[in-house]
Design an enzyme around this catalytic site. Structure first.
Site, PDB file in Angstrom:
ATOM      1  N   ASP A 118     -17.571  -7.907   0.058  1.00 31.78           N
ATOM      2  CA  ASP A 118     -18.052  -6.973   0.513  1.00 31.78           C
ATOM      3  C   ASP A 118     -17.548  -7.249   2.274  1.00 31.78           C
ATOM      4  O   ASP A 118     -16.574  -7.389   2.411  1.00 31.78           O
ATOM      5  CB  ASP A 118     -19.708  -7.234   0.501  1.00 31.78           C
ATOM      6  CG  ASP A 118     -20.605  -5.950   1.161  1.00 31.78           C
ATOM      7  OD1 ASP A 118     -20.502  -4.966   0.550  1.00 31.78           O
ATOM      8  OD2 ASP A 118     -21.055  -6.143   2.213  1.00 31.78           O
ATOM      9  N   TRP A 119     -18.494  -7.168   3.157  1.00 28.21           N
ATOM     10  CA  TRP A 119     -18.302  -7.397   4.630  1.00 28.21           C
ATOM     11  C   TRP A 119     -17.603  -8.741   4.614  1.00 28.21           C
ATOM     12  O   TRP A 119     -16.895  -8.893   5.795  1.00 28.21           O
ATOM     13  CB  TRP A 119     -19.383  -7.318   5.341  1.00 28.21           C
ATOM     14  CG  TRP A 119     -19.635  -6.134   6.028  1.00 28.21           C
ATOM     15  CD1 TRP A 119     -20.361  -4.893   5.731  1.00 28.21           C
ATOM     16  CD2 TRP A 119     -19.000  -5.586   7.195  1.00 28.21           C
ATOM     17  NE1 TRP A 119     -20.064  -3.813   6.673  1.00 28.21           N
ATOM     18  CE2 TRP A 119     -19.237  -4.001   7.578  1.00 28.21           C
ATOM     19  CE3 TRP A 119     -17.961  -6.261   8.223  1.00 28.21           C
ATOM     20  CZ2 TRP A 119     -18.841  -3.359   8.644  1.00 28.21           C
ATOM     21  CZ3 TRP A 119     -17.350  -5.533   9.232  1.00 28.21           C
ATOM     22  CH2 TRP A 119     -17.963  -4.176   9.452  1.00 28.21           C
ATOM     23  N   TRP A 164     -31.737   5.667   6.999  1.00 32.23           N
ATOM     24  CA  TRP A 164     -32.861   6.519   7.051  1.00 32.23           C
ATOM     25  C   TRP A 164     -34.181   6.035   6.270  1.00 32.23           C
ATOM     26  O   TRP A 164     -35.137   6.497   6.426  1.00 32.23           O
ATOM     27  CB  TRP A 164     -32.568   7.900   6.629  1.00 32.23           C
ATOM     28  CG  TRP A 164     -31.444   8.628   7.407  1.00 32.23           C
ATOM     29  CD1 TRP A 164     -30.257   8.719   6.919  1.00 32.23           C
ATOM     30  CD2 TRP A 164     -31.504   8.887   8.808  1.00 32.23           C
ATOM     31  NE1 TRP A 164     -29.483   9.520   7.927  1.00 32.23           N
ATOM     32  CE2 TRP A 164     -30.339   9.468   9.208  1.00 32.23           C
ATOM     33  CE3 TRP A 164     -32.571   9.091   9.582  1.00 32.23           C
ATOM     34  CZ2 TRP A 164     -29.987  10.014  10.251  1.00 32.23           C
ATOM     35  CZ3 TRP A 164     -32.293   9.677  10.896  1.00 32.23           C
ATOM     36  CH2 TRP A 164     -30.971  10.103  11.259  1.00 32.23           C
ATOM     37  N   ASP A 244     -18.528  -2.339 -10.129  1.00 31.02           N
ATOM     38  CA  ASP A 244     -18.846  -1.927  -8.865  1.00 31.02           C
ATOM     39  C   ASP A 244     -18.505  -0.473  -8.434  1.00 31.02           C
ATOM     40  O   ASP A 244     -17.333  -0.350  -8.294  1.00 31.02           O
ATOM     41  CB  ASP A 244     -18.335  -2.928  -8.072  1.00 31.02           C
ATOM     42  CG  ASP A 244     -18.521  -2.820  -6.320  1.00 31.02           C
ATOM     43  OD1 ASP A 244     -19.617  -2.061  -6.211  1.00 31.02           O
ATOM     44  OD2 ASP A 244     -18.227  -3.376  -5.245  1.00 31.02           O
ATOM     45  N   HIS A 273     -21.899  -4.964  -7.906  1.00 32.03           N
ATOM     46  CA  HIS A 273     -21.220  -5.097  -6.535  1.00 32.03           C
ATOM     47  C   HIS A 273     -21.139  -6.705  -6.229  1.00 32.03           C
ATOM     48  O   HIS A 273     -20.403  -7.341  -5.844  1.00 32.03           O
ATOM     49  CB  HIS A 273     -21.849  -4.442  -5.521  1.00 32.03           C
ATOM     50  CG  HIS A 273     -21.466  -4.490  -4.321  1.00 32.03           C
ATOM     51  ND1 HIS A 273     -20.172  -3.931  -3.775  1.00 32.03           N
ATOM     52  CD2 HIS A 273     -21.902  -4.996  -3.056  1.00 32.03           C
ATOM     53  CE1 HIS A 273     -19.900  -4.253  -2.595  1.00 32.03           C
ATOM     54  NE2 HIS A 273     -20.999  -4.706  -2.042  1.00 32.03           N
TER      55      HIS A 273
END
Length: 295
Positions: A118-119, A164, A244, A273
């Site tokens: 991921d990041w 959101w 993923d 993921h």
């Protein structure tokens, strides 16, 4: 910089996480990291992503330590036991790279095996391209976007949700990214770093930082990094998961673009993921074999 520090009691008695804490200070922020295994062992740097922390690697570390390696697993700024700046504007892609570069320099880490997801890949691949501290790379469900790529619908949905939703349930988010059920205690461990909404600035900001267009402030730096990676001949392994929806297919692109991928024993592991939850021990064994085969 105004920053929060999650109280230590939030991390008491976490299931499967017996590791002693270690800390260093960079730019006035305290950064936490795991440091397990022999100090003279080959260094394995394990970088997590969003919205997890070093807890994600608790199953990956034991097989690597058993193989004689030194595992360094930091918590990115804004996550885990590391300090959490309050203002979202304090979190930039460049700063995240700089904070982790500072960790490598302060710990004097060299000949590193990078394991990134991921990041962790968005940061780690930049570090590999911009420094000479890395010997090999294992990419797991990650990529280095420049703004030129077409992103899957799953990423757009995730980014919209992250901005959101009135509640940002880290434990539930990790659970949704796993193929196996997560025990209540494990889900709680992913919630532990965030006692209230004011601790979530980094987690909220991360999806906004991903370069999805060439106008992104990080696009130019990532394009420069790709010029290095396209010439990268050191060993590079992909260890993606089978399920993923966000990074599916990125392993094949890495294998095509990076010369160091040629002839490597690339694997696909069972999971979503967060494959460290679904196949953590197997991933640790894959990395240990990769190091042994390329040393």
């Amino acid at each position: 910089m105004d920053a929060l520090r999650t109280p230590d009691e939030r991390f008491a008695n976490l299931p499967g996480y017996p590791f002693a804490p270690h800390y260093l200070e960079i730019d006035g922020l305290r950064i936490h990291y795991i440091d397990e295994g022999p100090r003279d062992g080959a260094v394995v740097l394990l970088l997590h992503g969003e919205p997890s922390w070093s807890y994600l690697y608790r199953k990956v570390i034991p097989p690597l330590v058993a193989a004689g390696h030194r595992c360094i697993a930091p918590d990115l700024v804004g996550f885990g036991k590391s300090d959490k700046p309050v203002a979202r504007a304090e979190y930039t892609y460049a700063r995240h790279v700089g904070w982790m570069r500072g960790l490598l320099e302060k710990l004097e880490l060299k000949e590193i095996t990078l394991v990134c997801q991921d990041w962790g890949g968005l940061i780690g691949l930049r570090l590999a391209a911009e420094t000479d501290r890395f010997a090999r790379i294992v990419a797991a469900n990650t990529f280095l976007p420049t703004g030129k790529e077409k992103f899957p619908p799953a990423f757009a949905a995730w980014r919209a949700f992250s901005q959101w939703t009135p509640i940002f349930p880290a434990g539930a988010i990790v659970k949704l990214g796993c193929a196996r059920p997560l025990a209540p205690g494990v889900r709680a461990a992913y919630e532990a770093p965030f006692p209230s909404r004011k601790y979530l600035a980094g987690a909220r900001q991360f999806p906004k930082l991903v370069p999805t267009s060439l106008g992104n402030p990080a696009s130019a730096d990532n394009l420069r990094a790709w010029e290095v990676l396209k010439q990268w001949k050191k060993p590079f392994l992909t260890a993606f998961s089978s399920g993923d929806p966000i990074t599916r297919g990125a392993d094949k692109r890495l294998q095509t673009l990076i010369p160091g991928c040629a002839g490597q024993p690339h694997v696909t592991l069972r999971g979503g993921h967060f494959l460290q939850e679904d196949s953590g021990e197997e991933l640790g064994q894959v990395v240990a074999r990769f190091i042994a085969g390329t040393s």
